[in-house]
Design an enzyme around this catalytic site. Sequence first.
Site, PDB file in Angstrom:
ATOM      1  N   ARG A  57       0.789  -1.224   0.000  1.00 58.08           N
ATOM      2  CA  ARG A  57       0.000   0.000   0.000  1.00 58.08           C
ATOM      3  C   ARG A  57       0.822   1.275   0.000  1.00 58.08           C
ATOM      4  NH1 ARG A  57      -2.570  -4.031   1.676  1.00 58.08           N
ATOM      5  NH2 ARG A  57      -0.587  -4.457   2.681  1.00 58.08           N
ATOM      6  N   THR A  58       1.807   1.340   0.882  1.00 56.09           N
ATOM      7  CA  THR A  58       2.507   2.620   1.029  1.00 56.09           C
ATOM      8  C   THR A  58       3.263   2.959  -0.249  1.00 56.09           C
ATOM      9  OG1 THR A  58       2.741   2.049   3.352  1.00 56.09           O
ATOM     10  CG2 THR A  58       4.030   3.920   2.568  1.00 56.09           C
ATOM     11  N   LYS A  86      26.671  -4.177  -2.548  1.00 60.31           N
ATOM     12  CA  LYS A  86      28.142  -4.088  -2.644  1.00 60.31           C
ATOM     13  C   LYS A  86      28.718  -3.362  -1.436  1.00 60.31           C
ATOM     14  CE  LYS A  86      27.323  -3.175  -7.488  1.00 60.31           C
ATOM     15  NZ  LYS A  86      27.370  -2.034  -8.403  1.00 60.31           N
ATOM     16  N   ARG A 107      11.307   3.752   3.132  1.00 59.50           N
ATOM     17  CA  ARG A 107      10.915   2.764   4.149  1.00 59.50           C
ATOM     18  C   ARG A 107      12.163   1.960   4.471  1.00 59.50           C
ATOM     19  NH1 ARG A 107       5.840  -1.224   4.485  1.00 59.50           N
ATOM     20  NH2 ARG A 107       4.934   0.772   5.084  1.00 59.50           N
ATOM     21  N   HIS A 135       5.312   6.006  11.340  1.00 62.27           N
ATOM     22  CA  HIS A 135       4.745   5.826   9.999  1.00 62.27           C
ATOM     23  C   HIS A 135       3.759   6.995   9.819  1.00 62.27           C
ATOM     24  CE1 HIS A 135       3.496   4.047   6.369  1.00 62.27           C
ATOM     25  NE2 HIS A 135       3.115   2.852   6.777  1.00 62.27           N
TER      26      HIS A 135
END
Length: 309
Positions: A57-58, A86, A107, A135
């Site tokens: 969703r986000t 890396k 996120r 959030h």
Amino acid sequence: MNFKNRDIISIKDFSKEEIEYILDYAKRMVPYANGEKHTTLLSQHIMAALFFEPSTRTRLSFEIAMHRLGGNVIGFADPSGTSQKKGESLADTIRMADSYSDAIVIRHPHEGAARLAAEFSEVPVLNAGDGAGQHPTQCLLDLFTILTEKKKIKGNKVALVGDLKYGRTVHSLAYALSLFKADLTFVSPETLKMPKEVINECKEFGVEPVSTSNLEKAVKEADVLYVTRIQKERFPDPEEYNRVVGSYKINIELLKEAKKDIIVMHPLPRVTEIDPEVDKTPHAIYFKQAFNGVPVRMALLNLILGGKL
Ligand code: CP
């Protein structure tokens, strides 16, 4: 009110008046979010979506929000395809996204990662969830949903149910609901109680949350039932997870005892906390709630990037 170039890291960075302004602005974005109206407000802008942790969703609603505003999107949904593999540092990845885009959505599994990113970025950073931390855009869309469905936030009896220890959405939401003077009940197993610091923040706003493990009583009294998933990925000990999984389940039988106009919310994804039978009842608001992420994120992007509405 000026939001231009502002980072969105925590809901605590906003005053009540600013939150009200954003929610009102989001309401004006709804016809653009659902495709009834069209705009190219951000046609000259690029958003970088950096997702170091899974999301449906986000990430999608941020990307849709940018597309609906006429803007462009770059980014990744899985860091395994980036130079992090890396050994590149988060700071250097952010420096790159900063030079390639006009806003960064991040996120990350580590609490504090979004704030750290903001320190290395000139362009605004929007926190799309940092570990068990904050959030804020979820919190805004949750408030928007309660306001839209109940016509007010103040005075509603809101029961937050489930994993209140690791669930980041409930930490932001408990704070914001206290700011708006909602009545709060925290329903969880003993081991997943709301952290003391969150309870103390609520008390600073004059709200006295009730903590309980009695789901039936909380459901009977609630206007809003906000259910959360047990956050398996955040448990240090799998045995601890096994002891609490499935401890609360919302089903039609339970909702028969509830107020007629109770709404059931969930930030999603759900696993077993809400019986799919509930989906067809008028109480189920969670899919509408997830859609509300689009107008709310459109509002934030447009305010931050200075598009005129
Ligand atoms: N509510 C929420 O954050 O959902 P995703 O994890 O799918 O983005």
